[in-house]
Write a protein that holds these residues in place. Structure first.
Motif, PDB file in Angstrom:
ATOM      1  N   MET A   1       0.843  -1.199   0.000  1.00  0.00           N
ATOM      2  CA  MET A   1       0.000   0.000   0.000  1.00  0.00           C
ATOM      3  C   MET A   1       0.879   1.249   0.000  1.00  0.00           C
ATOM      4  O   MET A   1       1.847   1.343   0.750  1.00  0.00           O
ATOM      5  N   THR A   2       0.544   2.212  -0.838  1.00  0.00           N
ATOM      6  CA  THR A   2       1.311   3.444  -0.940  1.00  0.00           C
ATOM      7  C   THR A   2       1.090   4.328   0.282  1.00  0.00           C
ATOM      8  O   THR A   2      -0.033   4.512   0.734  1.00  0.00           O
ATOM      9  N   GLN A   3       2.178   4.856   0.823  1.00  0.00           N
ATOM     10  CA  GLN A   3       2.103   5.811   1.928  1.00  0.00           C
ATOM     11  C   GLN A   3       2.625   7.153   1.465  1.00  0.00           C
ATOM     12  O   GLN A   3       3.706   7.242   0.867  1.00  0.00           O
ATOM     13  N   ILE A   4       1.864   8.215   1.727  1.00  0.00           N
ATOM     14  CA  ILE A   4       2.261   9.565   1.371  1.00  0.00           C
ATOM     15  C   ILE A   4       2.100  10.471   2.588  1.00  0.00           C
ATOM     16  O   ILE A   4       1.096  10.401   3.303  1.00  0.00           O
ATOM     17  N   ASP A   5       3.094  11.298   2.797  1.00  0.00           N
ATOM     18  CA  ASP A   5       3.056  12.318   3.840  1.00  0.00           C
ATOM     19  C   ASP A   5       2.634  13.640   3.200  1.00  0.00           C
ATOM     20  O   ASP A   5       3.032  13.938   2.072  1.00  0.00           O
ATOM     21  N   LEU A   6       1.817  14.404   3.892  1.00  0.00           N
ATOM     22  CA  LEU A   6       1.451  15.749   3.444  1.00  0.00           C
ATOM     23  C   LEU A   6       2.102  16.750   4.386  1.00  0.00           C
ATOM     24  O   LEU A   6       1.800  16.768   5.583  1.00  0.00           O
ATOM     25  N   ASN A   7       3.009  17.569   3.852  1.00  0.00           N
ATOM     26  CA  ASN A   7       3.682  18.542   4.704  1.00  0.00           C
ATOM     27  C   ASN A   7       3.338  19.965   4.304  1.00  0.00           C
ATOM     28  O   ASN A   7       2.973  20.242   3.160  1.00  0.00           O
ATOM     29  N   CYS A   8       3.440  20.857   5.287  1.00  0.00           N
ATOM     30  CA  CYS A   8       3.092  22.264   5.060  1.00  0.00           C
ATOM     31  C   CYS A   8       4.004  23.141   5.912  1.00  0.00           C
ATOM     32  O   CYS A   8       4.343  22.788   7.046  1.00  0.00           O
ATOM     33  N   ASP A   9       4.403  24.272   5.365  1.00  0.00           N
ATOM     34  CA  ASP A   9       5.226  25.239   6.084  1.00  0.00           C
ATOM     35  C   ASP A   9       4.319  26.089   6.965  1.00  0.00           C
ATOM     36  O   ASP A   9       3.446  26.798   6.462  1.00  0.00           O
TER      37      ASP A   9
ATOM     38  N   ARG B   1      -8.478  14.219   0.517  1.00  0.00           N
ATOM     39  CA  ARG B   1      -9.685  13.446   0.238  1.00  0.00           C
ATOM     40  C   ARG B   1      -9.476  12.507  -0.952  1.00  0.00           C
ATOM     41  O   ARG B   1      -9.822  11.316  -0.899  1.00  0.00           O
ATOM     42  N   GLU B   2      -8.911  13.026  -2.027  1.00  0.00           N
ATOM     43  CA  GLU B   2      -8.763  12.224  -3.237  1.00  0.00           C
ATOM     44  C   GLU B   2      -7.745  11.097  -3.055  1.00  0.00           C
ATOM     45  O   GLU B   2      -7.943   9.991  -3.565  1.00  0.00           O
ATOM     46  N   LEU B   3      -6.680  11.349  -2.314  1.00  0.00           N
ATOM     47  CA  LEU B   3      -5.704  10.289  -2.070  1.00  0.00           C
ATOM     48  C   LEU B   3      -6.303   9.181  -1.211  1.00  0.00           C
ATOM     49  O   LEU B   3      -6.098   7.988  -1.469  1.00  0.00           O
ATOM     50  N   GLN B   4      -7.045   9.576  -0.187  1.00  0.00           N
ATOM     51  CA  GLN B   4      -7.689   8.574   0.665  1.00  0.00           C
ATOM     52  C   GLN B   4      -8.712   7.756  -0.112  1.00  0.00           C
ATOM     53  O   GLN B   4      -8.818   6.539   0.070  1.00  0.00           O
ATOM     54  N   ASP B   5      -9.447   8.410  -1.002  1.00  0.00           N
ATOM     55  CA  ASP B   5     -10.438   7.700  -1.818  1.00  0.00           C
ATOM     56  C   ASP B   5      -9.773   6.673  -2.729  1.00  0.00           C
ATOM     57  O   ASP B   5     -10.418   5.695  -3.135  1.00  0.00           O
ATOM     58  N   ARG B   6      -8.490   6.876  -3.041  1.00  0.00           N
ATOM     59  CA  ARG B   6      -7.759   5.939  -3.905  1.00  0.00           C
ATOM     60  C   ARG B   6      -6.997   4.899  -3.088  1.00  0.00           C
ATOM     61  O   ARG B   6      -6.177   4.165  -3.652  1.00  0.00           O
ATOM     62  N   GLY B   7      -7.248   4.850  -1.795  1.00  0.00           N
ATOM     63  CA  GLY B   7      -6.622   3.844  -0.957  1.00  0.00           C
ATOM     64  C   GLY B   7      -5.202   4.131  -0.565  1.00  0.00           C
ATOM     65  O   GLY B   7      -4.478   3.237  -0.108  1.00  0.00           O
ATOM     66  N   ILE B   8      -4.764   5.377  -0.725  1.00  0.00           N
ATOM     67  CA  ILE B   8      -3.412   5.766  -0.354  1.00  0.00           C
ATOM     68  C   ILE B   8      -3.385   6.180   1.121  1.00  0.00           C
ATOM     69  O   ILE B   8      -4.216   6.972   1.558  1.00  0.00           O
TER      70      ILE B   8
END
Length: 252
Positions: free
Chosen positions: A1-9, A239-246
């Motif tokens: 399963m793909t894991q992605i981090d979302l980062n923000c300054d 939302r879109e990444l979660q909907d794709r199972g990421i």
């Protein structure tokens, strides 16, 4: 399963000046890059940002920049590697103390603005940044772009490198970001940003400003917290990444 981090300054307000949408963005991201007082932020804002990140379960990272408050750290300065080493040690140390005082810890480091690009393009500057990290806390993850001195030197020094890509910036054919001085540097449409993120994650490429394909590695996606579309971008992308199972999760 793909894991992605979302980062923000984040944490880029100071004194009476409010910059960004920190409170609204924090529940949507997994890693916060906290300004350490040089390009933006101050001691009170650092305290508040660490506290809010901890309450939201968001990983906390140092976001050291050049000492250029007026220019928001986005103007390149003529500084020596020794000066870069000292300023990065100083800023990491400030945030490390702030996290310790609140019973939490730092997870990563990501240089800001012009310092990020200088460390990406200049080996001596990259070596100074990496040495500062190694000397203060070698357990910190390093956020940086593939194909740069920053990540190359970081890997050689034994740091755990997390490869970063951008949702709201356009790319050049060599895989670098389009300079902010150009009118096509920023992406302001959330659909375009989402399409770029999905391409980077699924295919390891990005469509450049010349419509060519460039290779890119995307383990953490940056959405700038000071952008007018920051909140909409973060909401749409998550939302879109979660909907794709990421899986949306910080790297540890």
């Amino acid at each position: 399963m793909t894991q992605i981090d979302l980062n923000c300054d984040l944490g880029e307000s100071f004194g009476h000046y409010v910059i960004g949408y920190d409170e609204q963005v924090l529940p949507l991201i997994t890693s916060a890059n906290v300004a350490c007082g040089f390009h933006a932020g101050d001691f009170s804002v650092m305290h508040q940002t660490v506290e809010r990140a901890r309450e939201n379960g968001v990983a906390i990272g140092a976001h050291p920049g050049l000492p250029d408050l007026k220019g928001f750290g986005r103007r390149e300065m003529k500084v020596s590697p020794t000066e870069v080493y000292d300023m990065v040690v100083y800023q990491i140390g400030a945030l490390q103390a702030m996290t310790a005082a609140q019973g939490t810890r730092m997870n990563h480091i990501k240089p800001h603005g012009a310092l990020y690009h200088m460390a990406s393009d200049q080996q001596k500057i990259a070596e100074a940044v990496i040495q500062a990290v190694v000397d203060v806390n070698p357990d910190l993850l390093l956020f940086g772009m593939d194909g740069t001195f920053l990540t190359e030197v970081g890997e050689k020094a034994g740091l755990h490198v997390i490869y970063e890509a951008y949702a709201d910036r356009t790319y050049q054919t060599d895989g670098s970001l389009t300079p902010r001085s150009r009118p096509d540097a920023l992406i302001t449409d959330s659909d375009q940003a989402l399409a770029q993120v999905l391409e980077m994650i699924q295919y390891g490429t990005v469509t450049t400003t010349t419509r060519e394909k460039a290779k890119v590695r995307a383990e953490t996606i940056c959405v700038h917290g000071d952008g007018t579309a920051a909140l909409a971008f973060a909401e749409t992308i998550r939302r879109e990444l979660q909907d794709r199972g990421i899986t949306i999760k910080a790297w540890q």
